[in-house]
Motif scaffolding. Sequence first.
Motif, short mmCIF file in Angstrom:
data_model
loop_
_atom_site.label_atom_id
_atom_site.label_comp_id
_atom_site.label_asym_id
_atom_site.label_seq_id
_atom_site.Cartn_x
_atom_site.Cartn_y
_atom_site.Cartn_z
N GLU A 1 -45.12 46.11 69.48
CA GLU A 1 -45.66 47.46 69.54
C GLU A 1 -46.12 47.71 70.96
OE1 GLU A 1 -46.01 50.75 69.23
OE2 GLU A 1 -46.07 50.21 67.09
N TYR B 1 -51.39 48.41 61.49
CA TYR B 1 -50.77 48.60 60.20
C TYR B 1 -50.45 47.22 59.61
CZ TYR B 1 -47.12 48.57 63.80
OH TYR B 1 -46.37 48.28 64.90
N ASN C 1 -44.44 59.24 61.52
CA ASN C 1 -44.14 58.48 60.31
C ASN C 1 -44.54 57.03 60.52
OD1 ASN C 1 -42.88 60.65 58.84
ND2 ASN C 1 -41.16 60.46 60.24
N CYS C 2 -45.49 56.56 59.73
CA CYS C 2 -45.98 55.20 59.89
C CYS C 2 -45.18 54.23 59.03
CB CYS C 2 -47.44 55.12 59.47
SG CYS C 2 -48.54 56.05 60.54
N PRO C 3 -44.95 53.02 59.53
CA PRO C 3 -44.32 52.00 58.69
C PRO C 3 -45.26 51.58 57.58
CG PRO C 3 -45.09 51.04 60.74
CD PRO C 3 -45.31 52.52 60.87
N THR C 4 -44.71 51.34 56.39
CA THR C 4 -45.55 50.80 55.32
C THR C 4 -45.95 49.37 55.66
OG1 THR C 4 -43.52 50.19 54.13
CG2 THR C 4 -44.57 52.27 53.53
N THR C 5 -45.00 48.60 56.17
CA THR C 5 -45.26 47.28 56.73
C THR C 5 -44.26 47.03 57.84
OG1 THR C 5 -43.79 46.19 55.13
CG2 THR C 5 -46.14 46.26 54.58
N MET C 6 -44.59 46.09 58.71
CA MET C 6 -43.67 45.64 59.74
C MET C 6 -43.44 44.16 59.56
SD MET C 6 -42.55 48.00 61.84
CE MET C 6 -42.21 47.27 63.44
N CYS D 1 -51.19 55.44 62.86
CA CYS D 1 -50.85 54.25 62.09
C CYS D 1 -51.82 53.10 62.30
CB CYS D 1 -49.44 53.79 62.44
SG CYS D 1 -48.20 55.11 62.31
#
Length: 413
Positions: free
Chosen positions: A160, A225, A149-154, A171
């Motif tokens: 990381e 990302y 599951n990738c973050p939409t934004t961080m 991602c």
Amino acid sequence: MKKILLTAFLLGNFFLATSQNTCATAVTATAGTTTVGTIDGTLIDGCGNGSASASEWYTYTSTISGIVTITSNLPQNDGITNSDDTYINVYSGSCATLTCVTYNDDVASSNYLSEVSFVVQPGEVFFLEWTDEWNDAGFDFELTETVVNCPTTMAPPFTEDFTNTGVAYVCWQSLDEDGDGFNWGVADYDLDNNGTPDGNPCLRSASYDNSSFSPLTPDNWIISYPIDLSSYASGATIELSWLARGIDENYPDENYSVYVATTNTITDFLASPTTFTEVIGQNGGDGVFVPRTLDISSFYGQTIYVAFRHHDVTDQYELNIDDVAVSGALSSRIFAVNGFSMYPNPAINQLTISSENTQMNSIIVVDVNGRVVKQNLVNATETQINVSDLVAGVYMVTIASPEGTSVQKFVKQ
């Protein structure tokens, strides 16, 4: 030129008793264990350079977004009841136009079984070509699906560290701009040669192929990302940091660049005025990680992308990148204008945070790895946080109020 021999645990470069014998009649493989019968089908071998004369074919259709691992490195493939020497090619496309995705001969020099991992999205179709390098005996292979599951934004502060290797593959976007089939991947090295990864996965890109003893001339990009800097205003200090090294101390002169832009296109990265370039082996990174930073304060209030590019180098070995982080703090002037104060700093047992001009809603304390270690709902103009149980080091404190968010750094002694 032969480079240092390192065992690396890599991702990327990444039923029926008898399968069908051609790509067109490939048997469907799904998650779990599949038994391959006698190896007597039509060989294509369009990825590697195996020595087999026949193969067996399977097809796999992904239902996930994540990583698929296919391995014959199973106890039952012991050379007695099953073959213990395999080779796998993985293709995308169609049987008429197969495109190599990844391949593997031996998991390690002492293990002649095979394992590959590669990124998938729902609905993608792949063809698996299995061969046996020494005879036509069958074997078992296992297919495992891992959802990422990738973050939409961080939003900063975060680091990381690529411990979740799937994040780098799913991602982050990797581009093999030189088209040689070698790209960014993740490696967890066995530097002490004890047969176990060292526990420090990191990004890697090669300028030399040790399997063929051939130099490479990479132009490999890996793009993050999106990173949300909307909580920062003019006057904020925002910093990108990372670790870099040339893994072989005898061949460490890997040239690389770092770019920051508001889109994830190569055109915009190359046009960005915020860049960093070095030959890491000439700046202390000859076999050891060294820290690097880049001021990205000019991107306050925006969403950004970070790109690492391995380029303009050949015949060295491997570049490693690790612990990519973004952190920020409001300048002393802006911090004072908003009426916030935080003391003592450094702190030993208790940290006091107060505001002259507004009520604070919440306080979040984050360590350098991006882990939330303290989180308080406040709804007051002053609060105390017990920090006696925190280990010594640097922490970021996010102070949320109706007037906005302030991010400040404090040191725990």
